[in-house]
Motif scaffolding. Structure first.
Motif, PDB file in Angstrom:
ATOM      1  N   SER A   1     -43.324  29.454 -82.124  1.00  0.00           N
ATOM      2  CA  SER A   1     -44.495  29.873 -82.401  1.00  0.00           C
ATOM      3  C   SER A   1     -44.655  31.282 -82.889  1.00  0.00           C
ATOM      4  O   SER A   1     -43.862  31.958 -82.809  1.00  0.00           O
ATOM      5  N   GLY A   2     -45.855  31.682 -83.282  1.00  0.00           N
ATOM      6  CA  GLY A   2     -45.977  33.029 -83.572  1.00  0.00           C
ATOM      7  C   GLY A   2     -45.645  34.092 -82.616  1.00  0.00           C
ATOM      8  O   GLY A   2     -44.868  34.931 -82.642  1.00  0.00           O
ATOM      9  N   LYS A   3     -46.118  33.735 -81.239  1.00  0.00           N
ATOM     10  CA  LYS A   3     -45.847  34.438 -80.335  1.00  0.00           C
ATOM     11  C   LYS A   3     -44.247  34.355 -79.703  1.00  0.00           C
ATOM     12  O   LYS A   3     -43.898  35.638 -79.349  1.00  0.00           O
ATOM     13  N   GLU A   4     -43.800  33.396 -79.932  1.00  0.00           N
ATOM     14  CA  GLU A   4     -42.349  33.247 -79.510  1.00  0.00           C
ATOM     15  C   GLU A   4     -41.485  34.119 -80.510  1.00  0.00           C
ATOM     16  O   GLU A   4     -40.547  34.841 -80.179  1.00  0.00           O
ATOM     17  N   VAL A   5     -41.803  34.111 -81.725  1.00  0.00           N
ATOM     18  CA  VAL A   5     -41.129  34.951 -82.749  1.00  0.00           C
ATOM     19  C   VAL A   5     -41.460  36.460 -82.550  1.00  0.00           C
ATOM     20  O   VAL A   5     -40.314  37.139 -82.810  1.00  0.00           O
ATOM     21  N   ILE A   6     -42.547  36.763 -82.125  1.00  0.00           N
ATOM     22  CA  ILE A   6     -42.627  38.453 -81.886  1.00  0.00           C
ATOM     23  C   ILE A   6     -41.815  38.674 -80.859  1.00  0.00           C
ATOM     24  O   ILE A   6     -41.222  39.609 -80.604  1.00  0.00           O
ATOM     25  N   ASN A   7     -41.751  37.841 -79.676  1.00  0.00           N
ATOM     26  CA  ASN A   7     -40.868  38.329 -78.565  1.00  0.00           C
ATOM     27  C   ASN A   7     -39.331  38.228 -78.970  1.00  0.00           C
ATOM     28  O   ASN A   7     -38.572  38.792 -78.296  1.00  0.00           O
ATOM     29  N   LYS A   8     -38.967  37.492 -79.830  1.00  0.00           N
ATOM     30  CA  LYS A   8     -37.369  37.062 -80.223  1.00  0.00           C
ATOM     31  C   LYS A   8     -36.881  38.192 -81.188  1.00  0.00           C
ATOM     32  O   LYS A   8     -35.924  38.599 -80.965  1.00  0.00           O
ATOM     33  N   HIS A   9     -37.879  38.471 -82.089  1.00  0.00           N
ATOM     34  CA  HIS A   9     -37.376  39.791 -83.044  1.00  0.00           C
ATOM     35  C   HIS A   9     -37.587  40.902 -82.520  1.00  0.00           C
ATOM     36  O   HIS A   9     -38.842  41.819 -82.547  1.00  0.00           O
ATOM     37  N   ASN A  10     -36.591  41.668 -81.981  1.00  0.00           N
ATOM     38  CA  ASN A  10     -36.906  43.063 -81.454  1.00  0.00           C
ATOM     39  C   ASN A  10     -36.664  43.891 -82.485  1.00  0.00           C
ATOM     40  O   ASN A  10     -36.043  43.746 -83.519  1.00  0.00           O
ATOM     41  N   LYS A  11     -36.945  45.465 -81.958  1.00  0.00           N
ATOM     42  CA  LYS A  11     -36.520  46.423 -83.149  1.00  0.00           C
ATOM     43  C   LYS A  11     -35.086  46.560 -83.176  1.00  0.00           C
ATOM     44  O   LYS A  11     -34.618  47.403 -84.379  1.00  0.00           O
ATOM     45  N   GLU A  12     -34.175  45.951 -82.666  1.00  0.00           N
ATOM     46  CA  GLU A  12     -32.689  46.052 -82.794  1.00  0.00           C
ATOM     47  C   GLU A  12     -32.187  45.075 -83.878  1.00  0.00           C
ATOM     48  O   GLU A  12     -30.986  45.208 -84.044  1.00  0.00           O
ATOM     49  N   TYR A  13     -32.981  44.151 -84.217  1.00  0.00           N
ATOM     50  CA  TYR A  13     -32.509  43.181 -85.126  1.00  0.00           C
ATOM     51  C   TYR A  13     -31.855  43.598 -86.318  1.00  0.00           C
ATOM     52  O   TYR A  13     -30.837  43.069 -86.806  1.00  0.00           O
ATOM     53  N   PHE A  14     -32.414  44.617 -87.011  1.00  0.00           N
ATOM     54  CA  PHE A  14     -31.950  44.927 -88.221  1.00  0.00           C
ATOM     55  C   PHE A  14     -30.453  45.615 -87.905  1.00  0.00           C
ATOM     56  O   PHE A  14     -29.456  45.231 -88.722  1.00  0.00           O
ATOM     57  N   ARG A  15     -30.221  46.460 -86.970  1.00  0.00           N
ATOM     58  CA  ARG A  15     -28.835  47.205 -86.744  1.00  0.00           C
ATOM     59  C   ARG A  15     -27.853  45.998 -86.338  1.00  0.00           C
ATOM     60  O   ARG A  15     -26.852  46.104 -86.991  1.00  0.00           O
ATOM     61  N   LEU A  16     -28.205  45.068 -85.689  1.00  0.00           N
ATOM     62  CA  LEU A  16     -27.188  44.183 -85.432  1.00  0.00           C
ATOM     63  C   LEU A  16     -27.169  43.118 -86.527  1.00  0.00           C
ATOM     64  O   LEU A  16     -25.941  42.804 -86.659  1.00  0.00           O
ATOM     65  N   TYR A  17     -28.023  42.542 -87.275  1.00  0.00           N
ATOM     66  CA  TYR A  17     -27.862  41.830 -88.557  1.00  0.00           C
ATOM     67  C   TYR A  17     -26.543  42.415 -89.413  1.00  0.00           C
ATOM     68  O   TYR A  17     -26.119  41.919 -89.849  1.00  0.00           O
ATOM     69  N   CYS A  18     -26.999  44.030 -89.598  1.00  0.00           N
ATOM     70  CA  CYS A  18     -26.388  44.615 -90.440  1.00  0.00           C
ATOM     71  C   CYS A  18     -24.646  44.723 -89.677  1.00  0.00           C
ATOM     72  O   CYS A  18     -23.699  44.525 -90.401  1.00  0.00           O
ATOM     73  N   SER A  19     -24.638  44.689 -88.494  1.00  0.00           N
ATOM     74  CA  SER A  19     -23.219  44.569 -87.752  1.00  0.00           C
ATOM     75  C   SER A  19     -22.510  43.264 -88.161  1.00  0.00           C
ATOM     76  O   SER A  19     -21.469  43.046 -88.182  1.00  0.00           O
ATOM     77  N   LEU A  20     -23.315  42.098 -88.067  1.00  0.00           N
ATOM     78  CA  LEU A  20     -22.975  40.718 -88.445  1.00  0.00           C
ATOM     79  C   LEU A  20     -22.469  40.553 -89.897  1.00  0.00           C
ATOM     80  O   LEU A  20     -21.505  40.227 -90.168  1.00  0.00           O
ATOM     81  N   VAL A  21     -23.232  41.290 -90.752  1.00  0.00           N
ATOM     82  CA  VAL A  21     -22.890  41.225 -92.181  1.00  0.00           C
ATOM     83  C   VAL A  21     -21.530  41.800 -92.283  1.00  0.00           C
ATOM     84  O   VAL A  21     -20.684  41.606 -93.197  1.00  0.00           O
ATOM     85  N   ASP A  22     -21.320  43.256 -91.589  1.00  0.00           N
ATOM     86  CA  ASP A  22     -20.160  43.836 -91.728  1.00  0.00           C
ATOM     87  C   ASP A  22     -19.072  42.962 -91.411  1.00  0.00           C
ATOM     88  O   ASP A  22     -17.983  43.102 -91.941  1.00  0.00           O
ATOM     89  N   ALA A  23     -19.106  42.283 -90.251  1.00  0.00           N
ATOM     90  CA  ALA A  23     -17.964  41.452 -89.597  1.00  0.00           C
ATOM     91  C   ALA A  23     -17.783  40.363 -90.573  1.00  0.00           C
ATOM     92  O   ALA A  23     -16.610  39.846 -90.797  1.00  0.00           O
ATOM     93  N   CYS A  24     -18.739  39.871 -91.331  1.00  0.00           N
ATOM     94  CA  CYS A  24     -18.480  38.593 -92.116  1.00  0.00           C
ATOM     95  C   CYS A  24     -17.406  39.309 -93.543  1.00  0.00           C
ATOM     96  O   CYS A  24     -16.692  38.533 -94.002  1.00  0.00           O
ATOM     97  N   PHE A  25     -17.986  40.547 -94.019  1.00  0.00           N
ATOM     98  CA  PHE A  25     -17.339  40.788 -95.346  1.00  0.00           C
ATOM     99  C   PHE A  25     -15.830  41.347 -94.602  1.00  0.00           C
ATOM    100  O   PHE A  25     -14.768  41.327 -95.579  1.00  0.00           O
ATOM    101  N   VAL A  26     -15.767  41.945 -93.668  1.00  0.00           N
ATOM    102  CA  VAL A  26     -14.265  42.205 -93.128  1.00  0.00           C
ATOM    103  C   VAL A  26     -13.641  40.832 -93.103  1.00  0.00           C
ATOM    104  O   VAL A  26     -12.387  40.885 -93.504  1.00  0.00           O
ATOM    105  N   LYS A  27     -13.936  39.922 -92.433  1.00  0.00           N
ATOM    106  CA  LYS A  27     -13.436  38.699 -92.151  1.00  0.00           C
ATOM    107  C   LYS A  27     -12.981  38.051 -93.825  1.00  0.00           C
ATOM    108  O   LYS A  27     -12.008  37.532 -94.062  1.00  0.00           O
ATOM    109  N   ARG A  28     -14.046  38.255 -94.804  1.00  0.00           N
ATOM    110  CA  ARG A  28     -13.796  37.677 -96.148  1.00  0.00           C
ATOM    111  C   ARG A  28     -12.553  38.713 -96.601  1.00  0.00           C
ATOM    112  O   ARG A  28     -11.688  37.981 -97.284  1.00  0.00           O
ATOM    113  N   GLN A  29     -12.347  39.667 -96.383  1.00  0.00           N
ATOM    114  CA  GLN A  29     -11.591  40.576 -97.064  1.00  0.00           C
ATOM    115  C   GLN A  29      -9.936  40.087 -96.248  1.00  0.00           C
ATOM    116  O   GLN A  29      -8.816  39.832 -96.884  1.00  0.00           O
ATOM    117  N   GLU A  30      -9.940  40.060 -94.889  1.00  0.00           N
ATOM    118  CA  GLU A  30      -8.855  39.287 -94.177  1.00  0.00           C
ATOM    119  C   GLU A  30      -8.389  37.949 -94.946  1.00  0.00           C
ATOM    120  O   GLU A  30      -7.143  37.596 -94.709  1.00  0.00           O
TER     121      GLU A  30
END
Length: 358
Positions: free
Chosen positions: A227-256
């Protein structure tokens, strides 16, 4: 003589499936989730309910469910250790040959585990992926996700497939997969201690160890859209940093893996869609930062390397996300905020209308 296949599973012996459920303040839905597991046509299961410091009645409900069926086991972590660490606790105590992760607010079709186990044995697959459907409670909206049936019979094919769908496509989820416990234990695969996106990091490590993968189109899992309220609670301000870390890990693994030449279009499409979510976060009521910090955050997204590169896939995302991206590109912050707030208002208070428009 029982036919032994890789990983120790037997054609003549039912493998035990450990269903791990992290539990945190989900008393409203928990019984539906657990009962969907108990009603499985496949009976050789154990259900590990890992209470993650719930402050509602979730723990007492877990204990009640354990009293009703000896296959249910309750593990009380006491503190809120996060969903990833709760799953690690479950993995440490799991006795199963196979591992399945069920979210506490979702449900399984009655033949889900049987279908997944049969496929794993029949194909000698290291992992089985199924389809799923998503619904919005209180509406008639149902979104169907039916993957193409295929069998990947080599490590290279598995890695090509994973590279195509990571970071957050069909590979990114936990609940549409049956895993081999032996691969997890022998390779020491654990969930990272993150507040979000631990699923993706776990799957990167798991698929790194896979020699085969079977994908079936059966929609065996039902996912409850937030629901809208659950989404607000779920998506915190750290999400962008964490997501970029996941993308980094994915591209590192693609190279490996040597899969760099696998098309990046779908990867960037997935990234751009999530960056839209990050833009939304800055305008949600629990953001907790002032206007100046919001503008610094949004400019940080604009200047991010992945955000810039992902623009090549803008035609692959929905209209709403496209509007957010273009408004951010033009630094139209006031209009951007109004668009996000209107969408959140509609989703929270008029869900039927929202999903019809969606």
């Amino acid at each position: 003589k029982a036919k032994q296949i890789r990983g120790g599973l037997s054609m003549n012996k039912q493998p035990i499936v450990s269903i791990i459920v992290p539990v945190y303040n989900c008393a409203q839905y928990l019984e539906y989730a657990v009962k969907s597991a108990l009603k499985q046509s496949y009976k050789a299961i154990e259900i590990l309910l890992v209470n993650n410091g719930s402050t509602d009645s979730s723990l007492s409900l877990c204990e009640k469910l354990a009293e009703s069926d000896q296959r249910v086991h309750v593990i009380d972590a006491h503190d809120n250790v996060g969903a990833g660490e709760a799953r690690n606790i479950g993995l440490d105590q799991a006795r199963g040959d196979c591992i399945y992760f069920l979210d506490a607010d979702d449900t399984l079709d009655s033949n889900a585990i049987e279908r997944l186990v049969d496929e794993m044995i029949d194909k000698d697959a290291d992992v089985v992926i199924c389809g799923h459907k998503a619904f919005a409670q209180g509406t008639s909206f149902v979104d169907h996700h039916v993957p193409e049936k295929q069998f990947l019979d080599s490590k290279d094919k598995v890695r090509d497939f994973a590279s195509y769908w990571l970071p957050n496509g069909i590979i990114g989820f936990l609940w549409n997969k049956l895993y081999r416990a032996s691969i997890i234990k022998e390779n020491g695969i654990k969930f990272t201690a993150l507040s979000r996106l631990e699923d993706g990091f776990f799957n990167i490590d798991y698929f790194d160890c896979c020699n085969s993968c079977s994908i079936i189109p059966d929609e065996l899992y039902t996912y409850r859209l937030s629901s809208g309220k659950e989404v607000i609670n779920k998506h915190n301000k750290e999400y962008f940093r964490l997501y970029c870390s996941l993308v980094d890990a994915c591209f590192v693994k693609r190279q490996e893996w040597g899969t760099d030449k696998v098309s990046k279009d779908i990867v960037y499409g997935l990234c751009l869609d999530e960056f839209g979510t990050c833009i939304e976060n800055a305008y949600l009521s629990d953001w907790g930062q002032d206007r100046k910090k919001r503008l610094v955050f949004l400019d940080g997204i604009r200047q991010n390397e992945y955000y810039s590169e992902a623009h090549s896939a803008i035609d692959s995302i929905g209209k709403y996300r496209t509007i957010l991206i273009k408004l951010l590109d033009g630094r139209h912050f006031v209009i951007l905020g109004l668009v996000v707030k209107f969408k959140t208002l509609v989703k929270t208070n008029a869900r039927s209308i929202y999903y019809r428009l969606k």
